[in-house]
Scaffold this motif. Structure first.
Motif, PDB file in Angstrom:
ATOM      1  N   GLN A  57       0.863  -1.182   0.000  1.00  0.00           N
ATOM      2  CA  GLN A  57       0.000   0.000   0.000  1.00  0.00           C
ATOM      3  C   GLN A  57       0.900   1.232   0.000  1.00  0.00           C
ATOM      4  O   GLN A  57       1.724   1.398   0.887  1.00  0.00           O
ATOM      5  CB  GLN A  57      -0.904   0.010   1.233  1.00  0.00           C
ATOM      6  N   MET A  58       0.720   2.065  -1.002  1.00  0.00           N
ATOM      7  CA  MET A  58       1.571   3.244  -1.167  1.00  0.00           C
ATOM      8  C   MET A  58       0.710   4.490  -1.068  1.00  0.00           C
ATOM      9  O   MET A  58      -0.178   4.694  -1.905  1.00  0.00           O
ATOM     10  CB  MET A  58       2.291   3.196  -2.517  1.00  0.00           C
ATOM     11  N   ASN A  59       0.962   5.281  -0.054  1.00  0.00           N
ATOM     12  CA  ASN A  59       0.219   6.526   0.155  1.00  0.00           C
ATOM     13  C   ASN A  59       1.150   7.718  -0.016  1.00  0.00           C
ATOM     14  O   ASN A  59       2.372   7.588   0.040  1.00  0.00           O
ATOM     15  CB  ASN A  59      -0.386   6.543   1.549  1.00  0.00           C
ATOM     16  N   SER A  60       0.547   8.864  -0.211  1.00  0.00           N
ATOM     17  CA  SER A  60       1.314  10.112  -0.348  1.00  0.00           C
ATOM     18  C   SER A  60       2.446   9.958  -1.344  1.00  0.00           C
ATOM     19  O   SER A  60       3.608  10.301  -1.059  1.00  0.00           O
ATOM     20  CB  SER A  60       1.864  10.541   1.017  1.00  0.00           C
ATOM     21  N   LEU A  61       2.115   9.441  -2.489  1.00  0.00           N
ATOM     22  CA  LEU A  61       3.138   9.178  -3.496  1.00  0.00           C
ATOM     23  C   LEU A  61       3.797  10.458  -3.970  1.00  0.00           C
ATOM     24  O   LEU A  61       3.162  11.514  -4.082  1.00  0.00           O
ATOM     25  CB  LEU A  61       2.538   8.415  -4.665  1.00  0.00           C
ATOM     26  N   GLU A  62       5.078  10.329  -4.257  1.00  0.00           N
ATOM     27  CA  GLU A  62       5.908  11.452  -4.695  1.00  0.00           C
ATOM     28  C   GLU A  62       6.519  11.111  -6.051  1.00  0.00           C
ATOM     29  O   GLU A  62       6.678   9.923  -6.385  1.00  0.00           O
ATOM     30  CB  GLU A  62       7.017  11.697  -3.672  1.00  0.00           C
ATOM     31  N   PRO A  63       6.869  12.136  -6.827  1.00  0.00           N
ATOM     32  CA  PRO A  63       7.502  11.844  -8.125  1.00  0.00           C
ATOM     33  C   PRO A  63       8.737  10.939  -7.989  1.00  0.00           C
ATOM     34  O   PRO A  63       9.012  10.145  -8.898  1.00  0.00           O
ATOM     35  CB  PRO A  63       7.891  13.242  -8.631  1.00  0.00           C
ATOM     36  N   GLU A  64       9.433  11.036  -6.865  1.00  0.00           N
ATOM     37  CA  GLU A  64      10.624  10.209  -6.641  1.00  0.00           C
ATOM     38  C   GLU A  64      10.282   8.736  -6.470  1.00  0.00           C
ATOM     39  O   GLU A  64      11.188   7.891  -6.470  1.00  0.00           O
ATOM     40  CB  GLU A  64      11.387  10.703  -5.414  1.00  0.00           C
ATOM     41  N   VAL A  80       4.511   8.599 -10.992  1.00  0.00           N
ATOM     42  CA  VAL A  80       3.897   9.662 -10.199  1.00  0.00           C
ATOM     43  C   VAL A  80       4.251  10.986 -10.862  1.00  0.00           C
ATOM     44  O   VAL A  80       5.409  11.407 -10.868  1.00  0.00           O
ATOM     45  CB  VAL A  80       4.389   9.638  -8.741  1.00  0.00           C
ATOM     46  N   SER A  81       3.245  11.631 -11.416  1.00  0.00           N
ATOM     47  CA  SER A  81       3.489  12.854 -12.188  1.00  0.00           C
ATOM     48  C   SER A  81       2.242  13.703 -12.212  1.00  0.00           C
ATOM     49  O   SER A  81       1.125  13.180 -12.152  1.00  0.00           O
ATOM     50  CB  SER A  81       3.911  12.480 -13.612  1.00  0.00           C
ATOM     51  N   GLU A  82       2.457  15.016 -12.357  1.00  0.00           N
ATOM     52  CA  GLU A  82       1.322  15.937 -12.446  1.00  0.00           C
ATOM     53  C   GLU A  82       0.556  15.687 -13.738  1.00  0.00           C
ATOM     54  O   GLU A  82       1.112  15.421 -14.771  1.00  0.00           O
ATOM     55  CB  GLU A  82       1.843  17.385 -12.421  1.00  0.00           C
TER      56      GLU A  82
END
Length: 117
Positions: free
Chosen positions: A81-88, A115-117
């Protein structure tokens, strides 16, 4: 033989969540450590999280508090489970099963998380 198949990757925006799943089949009875690794473009594969049959978990510092690894023994499934994903966090994520104290490792083919805008 052991087969590991990942699913659940995709494209999300920063701050969103994803859950990765790993379906394990075959001769998995000796595997006692399950993990998720990732490899970003131009970088080495790194451990993200691991879980033992006893339920002990270990996380990379960069994901601690945001990612959670779990296992459903009855279904032979491992989750991330991956939350608060960041571009990194953008990478190909691989499921891993290994027999501790040996060099025996099994790998899935990976699932891409972007993870990208």
């Amino acid at each position: 033989q052991v087969q590991l198949v990942e699913s659940g990757g995709g494209l999300v925006q920063p701050g969103e969540s994803l859950r990765l799943s790993c379906t394990a089949s075959g001769s998995i009875s000796l595997i006692n450590v399950w993990g998720w690794y990732r490899q970003a473009p131009g970088k080495q594969r790194e451990l993200v999280a691991s879980i033992t049959l006893g339920g002990s978990t270990n996380y990379a510092g960069s994901v601690k508090g945001r990612f959670t690894i779990s296992r459903d023994n009855a279904k032979n499934m491992v989750y991330l489970q991956m939350n608060s994903l960041e571009p990194e966090d953008t990478a190909v994520y691989y499921c891993n099963g290994r027999i501790s104290s040996t060099f025996i490792n099994y790998w899935g083919k990976g699932t891409l998380v972007t993870v990208s805008e």
